[in-house]
Write a protein that holds these residues in place. Sequence first.
Motif, PDB file in Angstrom:
ATOM      1  N   ALA A 185       0.827  -1.207   0.000  1.00  0.00           N
ATOM      2  CA  ALA A 185       0.000   0.000   0.000  1.00  0.00           C
ATOM      3  C   ALA A 185       0.863   1.259   0.000  1.00  0.00           C
ATOM      4  CB  ALA A 185      -0.924   0.010   1.219  1.00  0.00           C
ATOM      5  N   HIS A 186       1.994   1.206   0.664  1.00  0.00           N
ATOM      6  CA  HIS A 186       2.865   2.382   0.736  1.00  0.00           C
ATOM      7  C   HIS A 186       3.822   2.465  -0.439  1.00  0.00           C
ATOM      8  CE1 HIS A 186       2.238   3.334   5.227  1.00  0.00           C
ATOM      9  NE2 HIS A 186       1.197   2.701   4.745  1.00  0.00           N
ATOM     10  N   SER A 187       4.131   1.322  -1.057  1.00  0.00           N
ATOM     11  CA  SER A 187       5.125   1.329  -2.135  1.00  0.00           C
ATOM     12  C   SER A 187       4.645   2.108  -3.352  1.00  0.00           C
ATOM     13  CB  SER A 187       5.470  -0.097  -2.544  1.00  0.00           C
ATOM     14  OG  SER A 187       4.368  -0.708  -3.180  1.00  0.00           O
ATOM     15  N   ILE A 188       3.349   2.230  -3.526  1.00  0.00           N
ATOM     16  CA  ILE A 188       2.844   2.964  -4.682  1.00  0.00           C
ATOM     17  C   ILE A 188       3.075   4.467  -4.529  1.00  0.00           C
ATOM     18  CG2 ILE A 188       0.498   3.299  -3.851  1.00  0.00           C
ATOM     19  CD1 ILE A 188      -0.333   2.481  -6.765  1.00  0.00           C
ATOM     20  N   LEU A 189       3.326   4.911  -3.306  1.00  0.00           N
ATOM     21  CA  LEU A 189       3.537   6.333  -3.068  1.00  0.00           C
ATOM     22  C   LEU A 189       4.944   6.789  -3.429  1.00  0.00           C
ATOM     23  CD1 LEU A 189       1.756   6.610   0.377  1.00  0.00           C
ATOM     24  CD2 LEU A 189       0.837   7.174  -1.866  1.00  0.00           C
ATOM     25  N   PHE A 190       5.878   5.853  -3.509  1.00  0.00           N
ATOM     26  CA  PHE A 190       7.273   6.192  -3.752  1.00  0.00           C
ATOM     27  C   PHE A 190       7.661   5.834  -5.170  1.00  0.00           C
ATOM     28  CE2 PHE A 190       6.872   5.093   0.764  1.00  0.00           C
ATOM     29  CZ  PHE A 190       7.150   6.337   1.295  1.00  0.00           C
TER      30      PHE A 190
END
Length: 68
Positions: A38-43
């Motif tokens: 879920a967080h990897s798409i932000l970076f």
Amino acid sequence: MPALYILIPIAVVLVGIAIWVFFWAVNSGQYDDLDGPAHSILFDDEDPQHKAGIAEADKAAEQDDTRA
């Protein structure tokens, strides 16, 4: 009524399969990291041209520091 004699065992078998699949997924680590994807798409991934630009900017800053 005779349909229930077929549908109830089929339903019990399907529930048993669903429970087995759930426990297999838990034991194989499918639910270990719930936040990472879920967080990897932000970076953004670092692209090589971007890294080269940063290196050039660092060199230019060092040259400015030595001149001063």
